[in-house]
Design a protein around this motif. Structure first.
Motif, short mmCIF file in Angstrom:
data_model
loop_
_atom_site.label_atom_id
_atom_site.label_comp_id
_atom_site.label_asym_id
_atom_site.label_seq_id
_atom_site.Cartn_x
_atom_site.Cartn_y
_atom_site.Cartn_z
N ASP A 218 0.88 -1.18 0.00
CA ASP A 218 0.00 0.00 0.00
C ASP A 218 0.91 1.21 0.00
O ASP A 218 1.22 1.76 1.05
CB ASP A 218 -0.91 -0.03 1.23
CG ASP A 218 -1.72 1.26 1.35
OD1 ASP A 218 -1.86 1.98 0.33
OD2 ASP A 218 -2.21 1.55 2.46
N ASP A 220 0.58 4.30 -1.39
CA ASP A 220 0.02 5.65 -1.19
C ASP A 220 -0.67 5.78 0.16
O ASP A 220 -1.21 6.84 0.48
CB ASP A 220 -0.91 6.05 -2.35
CG ASP A 220 -2.09 5.10 -2.51
OD1 ASP A 220 -2.22 4.17 -1.68
OD2 ASP A 220 -2.87 5.29 -3.45
N ASP A 222 -3.46 4.57 1.46
CA ASP A 222 -4.92 4.74 1.56
C ASP A 222 -5.58 3.53 2.23
O ASP A 222 -6.80 3.43 2.26
CB ASP A 222 -5.54 5.00 0.18
CG ASP A 222 -5.51 3.78 -0.73
OD1 ASP A 222 -4.80 2.79 -0.39
OD2 ASP A 222 -6.18 3.80 -1.77
N LYS A 224 -5.36 0.38 1.31
CA LYS A 224 -5.56 -0.78 0.42
C LYS A 224 -4.32 -1.02 -0.42
O LYS A 224 -3.72 -0.07 -0.93
CB LYS A 224 -6.76 -0.54 -0.51
CG LYS A 224 -8.10 -0.80 0.17
CD LYS A 224 -9.20 -0.88 -0.89
CE LYS A 224 -10.59 -0.89 -0.28
NZ LYS A 224 -10.87 -2.09 0.50
N ASP A 234 0.34 1.75 -6.50
CA ASP A 234 0.55 0.52 -5.70
C ASP A 234 1.09 -0.61 -6.57
O ASP A 234 1.89 -1.44 -6.11
CB ASP A 234 -0.77 0.08 -5.02
CG ASP A 234 -1.10 0.90 -3.78
OD1 ASP A 234 -0.35 1.85 -3.46
OD2 ASP A 234 -2.13 0.60 -3.13
CA CA Z 1 -3.06 1.98 -1.71
#
Ligand code: CA
Length: 415
Positions: A218, A220, A222, A224, A234
């Motif tokens: 993950d 960035d 966020d 996920k 990702d």
């Molecule tokens: Ca992500």
């Protein structure tokens, strides 16, 4: 066992040649896509159904819940077209010239440079963390999914369960099916997002479920590990982590096209490695004319002969092969990376083929056939089944011997 992502080569070529187009807005519930060919829509198969029933028990014993199984298998089924593609891979054992014409034609380089520029920041961040250079990551993105535009739309649960049932590499695909179910169970992706190539490779950089579970990031933040959405960051990070875990060395070039000294009769192939200075001493130079960069221990590759394009490749070239164990793939990634970075086409000429035709001749032949009403497919200079069929049809219509073989005489006759 080696950390290979796939046990087969050129899955992308298979996917793109079969005309797979990226899904953009996936339905919430997995259902057969009407644009897929019929062999890629579920067909009745009692033996497969019995296998799935037994598999579901094995999955439950491994911690997959009934709810996950129900959600993941809804609308899924036996896909005969996947087995067909698995068995026809020899079709994609192409010459380097044909392979590059398919995966890295000039118009794709032009498109790719724009895509690369748009992702420069993301790629630089990923490179800073994992040490895998931005141009290599972008090249993999290009070869795997045409820079995110062709991510595949074959349901992964159907594809991996079909290949697990079929059994030729049953354990490999059952392991991937199990990891795909874990993706659903942990909520990393919804079942309808699990689409990809015929062999279960998903997302921007076409990761199989096993590779996802081992390397997904993950990046960035966020929450996920998302290789499926339109934002590729990702996927870039996951692929970079894959290569880093495999042993990628920061700062080491993959290799380059070289000028082979006249009369060279030394070793060729990845098993014969020599230091960069030994290659320099033997008279090797960059194809562009300069000296060799430091490649550490490097090997000479000349897949179509020493008088055709030749390359020195480093340890990092072998890391690219962990992603897809085909030398053509590795050279395709290296070549695309060089083009994305502003480099020009290969310096050495592939020359005429065994029928005496150059790439441009073959493109002209395809265009002429199509113009005359004999559809030769994309004018890419690659003589495949469609072009052969067009030649046969033209020969039959002209009362010529029907052999389907391209030739200069045929090209001249077509005008
Ligand atoms: Ca992500």
């Amino acid at each position: 066992m080696q950390l290979t992502r796939r046990h087969f080569g050129l899955g992308l070529a298979a996917a793109s040649l079969s005309g797979c187009v990226a899904g953009t807005t996936a339905p919430r519930v997995a259902r057969p896509d009407p644009t897929l060919d019929p062999g890629l829509r579920p067909q009745p198969n009692p033996a497969y159904d019995a296998w799935v029933a037994a598999f579901r028990e094995r999955a439950k014993a491994r911690g997959i819940t009934e709810a996950t199984l129900t959600a993941a298998f809804r609308g899924q089924g036996f896909l005969p077209g996947v087995i067909e593609r698995d068995r026809n891979q020899t079709e994609f054992k192409r010459s380097l010239e044909d392979y590059l014409a398919i995966v890295a034609p000039d118009e794709k380089v032009v498109f790719g440079r724009r895509a690369y520029a748009a992702q420069k920041r993301a790629l630089a961040q990923v490179e800073a963390r994992y040490g895998v250079s931005a141009d290599i990551l972008a090249a993999i993105w290009g070869l795997e999914s045409y820079f995110g535009t062709k991510r595949g739309k074959i349901p992964v649960i159907s594809a991996t369960s079909t290949l697990a049932w079929e059994g030729r590499r049953g354990r490999f695909f059952e392991a991937n099916l199990m990891d795909a179910l874990r993706i659903v169970q942990t909520g990393d992706a919804r079942p309808d997002q699990l689409v990809g190539s015929w062999a279960g490779a998903m997302g921007h950089t076409q990761l199989i479920p096993n590779a996802y579970q081992q390397h997904a990031v993950d990046f960035d933040g966020d929450g996920k590990r998302d290789i499926w959405s339109d934002d590729p960051i990702d996927a870039f990070a996951t692929t970079a982590r894959f290569l880093s875990n495999a042993g990628w060395r920061r700062g080491l070039p993959w290799g380059l096209e070289v000028r082979v000294p006249d009369g060279y009769s030394g070793p060729v192939g990845r098993s014969a490695r020599r230091s960069t200075s030994a290659w320099r001493d033997a008279g090797f130079r960059a194809a562009t004319g300069g000296g060799l960069p430091d490649l550490g221990n490097a090997a000479l590759l000349a897949p179509m002969g020493l008088d055709k394009p030749a390359f020195l490749v480093s340890h990092n070239f072998d890391m690219i092969l962990r992603y897809n164990p085909s030398e053509n793939y590795g050279l395709g990634v290296g070549y695309m990376a060089q083009r994305l970075g502003g480099g020009g086409p290969l310096r050495a000429d592939f020359g005429p083929d065994r029928h005496g035709l150059t790439l441009e001749d073959r493109k002209a032949l395809q265009r002429a056939l199509t113009r005359r009403g004999f559809d030769a497919g994309t004018p890419d200079g690659v003589i495949g089944k469609k072009t052969e069929a067009a030649i046969r049809a033209y020969q039959a219509a002209q009362g010529l011997p029907v052999d389907g073989i391209p030739s200069r005489a045929l090209l001249q006759r077509l005008g």
